[in-house]
Design a protein around this motif. Structure first.
Motif, PDB file in Angstrom:
ATOM      1  N   LEU A  70      61.513  98.182  65.769  1.00 32.43           N
ATOM      2  CA  LEU A  70      62.689  97.420  65.698  1.00 32.43           C
ATOM      3  C   LEU A  70      64.096  98.128  65.467  1.00 32.43           C
ATOM      4  CD1 LEU A  70      61.434  94.708  63.323  1.00 32.43           C
ATOM      5  CD2 LEU A  70      61.720  94.323  65.869  1.00 32.43           C
ATOM      6  N   ASP A  71      63.982  99.328  64.805  1.00 34.42           N
ATOM      7  CA  ASP A  71      65.087  99.905  64.497  1.00 34.42           C
ATOM      8  C   ASP A  71      64.794 101.707  64.533  1.00 34.42           C
ATOM      9  OD1 ASP A  71      67.562 100.981  64.074  1.00 34.42           O
ATOM     10  OD2 ASP A  71      68.182  99.677  62.335  1.00 34.42           O
ATOM     11  N   PRO A  72      64.545 102.088  65.262  1.00 32.06           N
ATOM     12  CA  PRO A  72      64.424 103.619  65.191  1.00 32.06           C
ATOM     13  C   PRO A  72      65.511 104.486  64.932  1.00 32.06           C
ATOM     14  CG  PRO A  72      63.995 102.990  67.452  1.00 32.06           C
ATOM     15  CD  PRO A  72      64.505 101.785  66.752  1.00 32.06           C
ATOM     16  N   THR A  73      66.603 103.899  64.903  1.00 29.56           N
ATOM     17  CA  THR A  73      68.166 104.633  64.887  1.00 29.56           C
ATOM     18  C   THR A  73      68.329 105.168  63.408  1.00 29.56           C
ATOM     19  OG1 THR A  73      69.562 102.543  64.266  1.00 29.56           O
ATOM     20  CG2 THR A  73      68.762 103.350  66.641  1.00 29.56           C
ATOM     21  N   ARG A  74      67.524 104.831  62.268  1.00 26.54           N
ATOM     22  CA  ARG A  74      67.727 104.883  60.697  1.00 26.54           C
ATOM     23  C   ARG A  74      66.614 105.897  60.376  1.00 26.54           C
ATOM     24  NH1 ARG A  74      70.519 100.113  61.967  1.00 26.54           N
ATOM     25  NH2 ARG A  74      72.545 100.084  61.115  1.00 26.54           N
ATOM     26  N   PHE A  75      66.859 106.367  59.352  1.00 26.81           N
ATOM     27  CA  PHE A  75      65.873 107.154  58.653  1.00 26.81           C
ATOM     28  C   PHE A  75      65.189 106.367  57.496  1.00 26.81           C
ATOM     29  CE2 PHE A  75      64.695 109.391  55.015  1.00 26.81           C
ATOM     30  CZ  PHE A  75      63.786 110.557  55.442  1.00 26.81           C
ATOM     31  N   TYR A  76      63.682 106.535  57.484  1.00 27.65           N
ATOM     32  CA  TYR A  76      62.921 105.784  56.647  1.00 27.65           C
ATOM     33  C   TYR A  76      62.145 106.859  55.384  1.00 27.65           C
ATOM     34  CZ  TYR A  76      59.163 103.330  54.633  1.00 27.65           C
ATOM     35  OH  TYR A  76      58.317 102.713  53.600  1.00 27.65           O
ATOM     36  N   SER A  77      62.508 106.286  54.202  1.00 28.78           N
ATOM     37  CA  SER A  77      61.741 107.237  53.085  1.00 28.78           C
ATOM     38  C   SER A  77      60.573 106.123  52.462  1.00 28.78           C
ATOM     39  CB  SER A  77      62.682 107.314  52.103  1.00 28.78           C
ATOM     40  OG  SER A  77      62.163 107.945  50.922  1.00 28.78           O
ATOM     41  N   PRO A  78      59.556 106.731  52.398  1.00 31.55           N
ATOM     42  CA  PRO A  78      58.427 105.837  51.983  1.00 31.55           C
ATOM     43  C   PRO A  78      58.791 105.167  50.455  1.00 31.55           C
ATOM     44  CG  PRO A  78      57.573 107.413  52.974  1.00 31.55           C
ATOM     45  CD  PRO A  78      58.948 107.899  52.945  1.00 31.55           C
ATOM     46  N   ALA A  79      59.491 105.984  49.750  1.00 28.76           N
ATOM     47  CA  ALA A  79      59.743 105.472  48.301  1.00 28.76           C
ATOM     48  C   ALA A  79      60.882 106.441  47.766  1.00 28.76           C
ATOM     49  CB  ALA A  79      58.561 105.991  47.484  1.00 28.76           C
ATOM     50  N   SER A  80      61.520 106.002  46.565  1.00 27.16           N
ATOM     51  CA  SER A  80      62.228 106.639  45.745  1.00 27.16           C
ATOM     52  C   SER A  80      61.691 106.600  44.520  1.00 27.16           C
ATOM     53  CB  SER A  80      63.587 106.283  45.862  1.00 27.16           C
ATOM     54  OG  SER A  80      64.789 107.113  44.975  1.00 27.16           O
ATOM     55  N   PRO A  81      61.409 107.867  43.955  1.00 27.34           N
ATOM     56  CA  PRO A  81      61.404 109.291  44.342  1.00 27.34           C
ATOM     57  C   PRO A  81      60.305 109.633  45.177  1.00 27.34           C
ATOM     58  CG  PRO A  81      60.411 109.427  42.165  1.00 27.34           C
ATOM     59  CD  PRO A  81      61.012 107.969  42.175  1.00 27.34           C
ATOM     60  N   TYR A  82      60.586 110.583  46.083  1.00 25.34           N
ATOM     61  CA  TYR A  82      59.589 110.937  47.134  1.00 25.34           C
ATOM     62  C   TYR A  82      59.839 112.257  47.528  1.00 25.34           C
ATOM     63  CZ  TYR A  82      56.022 110.262  50.948  1.00 25.34           C
ATOM     64  OH  TYR A  82      55.044 110.372  51.535  1.00 25.34           O
ATOM     65  N   SER A  83      58.748 113.108  47.595  1.00 26.29           N
ATOM     66  CA  SER A  83      58.646 114.593  48.112  1.00 26.29           C
ATOM     67  C   SER A  83      58.306 114.901  49.384  1.00 26.29           C
ATOM     68  CB  SER A  83      57.735 115.276  47.219  1.00 26.29           C
ATOM     69  OG  SER A  83      58.023 115.163  45.902  1.00 26.29           O
ATOM     70  N   PHE A  84      58.021 113.827  50.353  1.00 31.50           N
ATOM     71  CA  PHE A  84      57.959 114.197  52.042  1.00 31.50           C
ATOM     72  C   PHE A  84      56.948 115.145  52.193  1.00 31.50           C
ATOM     73  CE2 PHE A  84      62.120 112.244  51.108  1.00 31.50           C
ATOM     74  CZ  PHE A  84      62.207 111.281  51.808  1.00 31.50           C
TER      75      PHE A  84
END
Length: 848
Positions: free
Chosen positions: A467-481
């Motif tokens: 639907l919207d690949p133009t924005r960044f997604y983080s799975p959580a906060s906090p998160y270490s990727f």
């Protein structure tokens, strides 16, 4: 709120509410009471005079019956067939578990506050009078019943809030009142239409390498189901108009097509920038399909976040239009416990609080709501970046069908609804839930049960990709990727710091070297007038019954006292307790932010917990519920200044060399650190002087220093300047003679306030007050070092506001405070000891 078409007619009049089942207080009248739509049951009861102010005293405990009671909302409305093919009942927000009946027939049952509903009802409508009835289940027992049916899941707080798709903080939080209720919290009405309607538009934007703005409008269509004599197709037109060039594009679709994708290119587009990086041009977008029309706005920009591994771990670097944005952020909660009480003007005032405090990003926390259009519209106009959590906070959530279907429907709708806002740059899967699973004992408690991970790692990234690949997604906060990294590791990604406040002194902030801090904070009480308006203990006491009703953090006032110990004197009165804890909140956050910003570019941002309150309460907020800017707000404005100078302890070159030999490096030198978060480099001279409180210079050096745009520079102070002889009576001051530099003076206090020989207010300050056209002015002049001059103007006039706060003066300096007030008082009222406060005055009282 979802886009409302011109064909929508709200049903807003003649609503009544009545209890259906559950506990009622003695003497509660039979029958119904007038109800507002949009509205909620608490405010209906308050307007009817059936309950006291829910925020006052201990009303919260006395009114718990409201959330244990089921309620019926009903109205009669006139409807006349206008010849349209379709007649839909549209509910933009029902809170929460509801059965909807039209003319005695069940239309639907709903159970999600965070989505809208549309039902075709042509066969149920009657010419003339119609009856609409909505029965709401009591939210507290409903949540408990579902926990019994599906199994309780780990959570914070005492209610089973994670069983329902309802605002989590309605059930109380460690800053929030427990007022779980019900209501038709968004418009409801009839949408009559024919042919085709525009169901939704996703206007996704980009700027290509040529500098053209590319708008890709994904237009979802719904048809009325009737055949047409003209099956030649439908033109879907997108028009873009605004600063510079505009564009028009058309795509033709066949009848009954589910939608169209229309691309419009705007040459030489003017880019949308975050505040402090450029302007915020917005382009009007009109989408037409037959007689249907959708109108919105976009801003053209590109967004990315870099989390790729580097030598120090994994950064969290926000880029807009390929320019690094050093984040100076705050967390946001709903601005009122009763959501319908927040209007566009209140949103505008709160976001002005953010902009005025040099904030450039607001994170909308996952225990609240997907905010009103008015919020995002204003953020677009101001250039405030928005980080939006999906609404999952501090709890495990079932992934079985009874909840999963609602979660997906909600996420699809909200991703679509918010896709046109340039301010929104980050979607975040949850608040602290992955951290909770790893560290809070959830894994053992859950066993093999689902807990939400599938939403955060699979569903949400899949929906955003669609639907919207133009924005960044983080799975959580906090998160270490990183798959095998602890979610709250300071070396990677985003971090929450809560050992400070909960159990450790705020000086511990300096022990951290985080890449990005997305949550941290320290408590303090609201303005005196805000507190005294709702707390009526006699005498007022930090541990009085009603005071603790308005302190929701576990052992919160004990933590306030512990947190100030060693920094400020023990307060001698309730008035001094109020000022001491407010001041210590400001000192703690200024200390932490100064340290974190001095780590730039290793650290690329901080997001303070929190900007605002949802009721009058002792909390982490910078602006209290009555809209008073607390001392913390003024400290934040200073420490978030785009150009910021600070003196920080650093390790000498020898200490760093020792570290490589296995020794821990000591912070044994002082450095002047300049942070330049502007688009222009700066070069100039700083005078760094060690001086006594009377202003006598004891040692000095001149430093020529250059700092690049969006960069930092540091200079190690000479031993002569840094070697404080008497910590109780000396400070180090670094300042530039360049008035246009934007760098305020940096002051190093060699001792805490409690250990300084500060002159009493009367000995250190000359004070003058006068009337002005807009109210009053107070001018103070310092004969000696005076820390943190602050005017608690609300003690004189609860509506008064002051332009400055927490002003520290060196000997010989003065400051003028402009007070906006319509009260008719003696100007001297603003200079009395309980209004004009300083750190010096606390010390003098503490010694008596």
């Amino acid at each position: 709120m979802t886009y409302t078409p011109a064909t929508f007619t709200p049903i807003a009049a003649d609503w009544v509410a009545a209890p259906l089942d559950g506990p009622l207080p003695a003497g509660f009248p039979a029958g119904s009471l007038p109800a507002a739509v949009p509205g909620v049951i608490h405010t209906d009861l308050l307007r009817a005079g059936l309950i006291a102010d829910p925020f006052d005293g201990d009303s919260e405990a006395a009114q718990q019956w409201i959330g244990d009671t089921s309620w019926r909302y009903s109205t009669s409305f006139e409807w006349h067939d206008d010849g349209s093919t379709r007649h839909d009942l549209v509910a933009y927000g029902l809170d929460t578990v509801a059965t909807v009946r039209l003319n005695g027939e069940v239309v639907a049952r709903t159970e999600n506050q965070h989505r809208s509903y549309r039902w075709p009802v042509a066969e149920l409508l009657r010419e003339g009078a119609n009856e609409l009835v909505i029965d709401f289940a009591a939210p507290v027992p409903e949540a408990s019943t579902r926990a019994e049916r599906f199994g309780a899941l780990p959570r914070v707080n005492h209610h089973e809030f994670n069983q329902l798709r309802k605002t989590a903080s309605h059930f109380g939080w460690d800053w929030g009142i427990d007022v779980a209720g019900v209501g038709i919290w968004q418009p409801i009405g009839i949408d009559s239409w024919s042919g085709v309607r525009i169901d939704a538009v996703r206007p996704l934007v980009a700027v290509d390498d040529s500098g053209a703005g590319v708008l890709t409008a994904h237009v979802a269509l719904e048809w009325d189901g009737r055949g047409s004599r003209d099956d030649s197709g439908l033109a879907v037109t997108v028009k873009v108009a605004g600063a510079g060039h505009g564009a028009t594009a058309v795509e033709y679709v066949t009848r009954d097509a589910a939608g169209a994708v229309v691309e419009a290119r705007v040459p030489d587009v003017q880019r949308w920038w975050p505040i402090g990086h450029g302007e915020q041009p917005l382009y009007d977008v009109t989408v037409s399909a037959g007689e249907a029309q959708w109108v919105g706005r976009v801003g053209f920009r590109n967004v990315r976040v870099n989390t790729a591994p580097d030598d120090a771990g994994r950064p969290f670097e926000v880029y807009v239009n390929d320019e690094l944005v050093l984040v100076r952020g705050v967390n946001w909660i709903p601005d009122h416990a009763f959501l319908t009480e927040v209007d566009a003007d209140r949103y505008a005032r709160r976001l002005a609080d953010a902009v005025d405090a040099n904030i450039n990003l607001i994170r909308i926390w996952g225990g609240g709501i997907y905010e009103s259009d008015a919020f995002y519209d204003r953020a677009d106009e101001l250039g405030l970046l928005v980080w939006q959590d999906f609404l999952f906070a501090c709890a495990a959530y079932a992934e079985e069908e009874h909840l999963a279907a609602e979660v997906e429907a909600e996420a699809r709708e909200q991703i679509t609804r918010l896709s046109g806002h340039p301010s929104l740059i980050i979607w975040n899967g949850n608040n602290e839930n992955i951290w909770g699973y790893v560290d809070w004992g959830w894994a053992a408690a859950l066993g093999e049960r689902t807990w939400g991970e599938g939403y955060y790692r699979e569903l949400f990234p899949r929906l955003l990709a669609e639907l919207d690949p133009t924005r960044f997604y983080s799975p959580a906060s906090p998160y270490s990727f990183g798959e095998y990294l602890h979610p709250n590791d300071e070396r990677h990604g985003t971090m929450h710091i809560w050992d400070v406040w909960n159990r450790r002194d705020y000086s511990v902030y300096r022990d951290y070297t985080p890449r990005f801090v997305s949550e941290f904070g320290f408590q303090g009480p609201p303005a005196w007038s805000t507190l005294a308006r709702v707390v009526h203990d006699e005498p007022l006491d930090p541990f009085g019954h009603e005071m603790l009703v308005h302190q929701k953090a576990e052992r919160g006032n004990e933590k306030l006292d512990r947190g100030a110990r060693g920094h400020l004197p023990e307060p001698a009165s309730i008035d001094d307790w109020h000022w001491t804890t407010q001041l210590n909140q400001a000192h703690a956050i200024a200390f932490g932010v100064a340290h974190f910003r001095s780590l730039t570019p290793h650290n690329t941002g901080t997001v303070l917990w929190q900007l605002n309150d949802n009721w009058p309460v002792v909390s982490w907020a910078a602006v209290d519920f009555d809209e008073h800017r607390k001392p913390l707000w003024y400290a934040l404005r200073d420490v978030y200044a785009p150009r910021f100078a600070t003196i920080q302890p650093r390790s000498s070159a020898q200490a760093l060399a020792d570290a490589f030999e296995g020794y821990a490096p000591a912070k044994d030198v002082l450095a002047l650190v300049l942070v330049n978060d502007t688009g222009d480099s700066w070069s100039g001279e700083f005078l760094v002087a060690r001086q006594d409180f009377a202003g006598a210079e004891l040692a000095a050096e001149r430093v020529t220093i250059s700092v690049p745009a969006r960069g930092t520079a540091s200079y190690e102070l000479s031993a002569g300047v840094a070697a404080v002889g008497d910590p109780a009576a000396e400070i180090i001051v670094a300042r530039t003679a360049d008035e246009a530099s934007g760098f305020a003076p940096a002051i190093w206090n060699a001792a805490e306030v409690v250990g300084q020989a500060l002159a009493a207010d009367a000995e250190a300050l000359d004070v003058r007050a006068e009337r002005t056209e807009g109210g009053y002015a107070v001018t103070v002049a310092a004969r000696s070092y005076v820390r943190d001059v602050f005017l608690q103007v609300d003690r004189v006039d609860a509506a008064a506001r002051v332009d400055r706060g927490l002003v520290t003066l060196l000997a010989g300096e003065s400051a003028r405070f402009e007070i906006a007030s319509s009260a008719n008082v003696d100007p001297a009222a603003f200079t009395t000891p309980l209004v004009l406060r300083t750190a010096n005055g606390l010390l003098a009282r503490g010694e008596n």
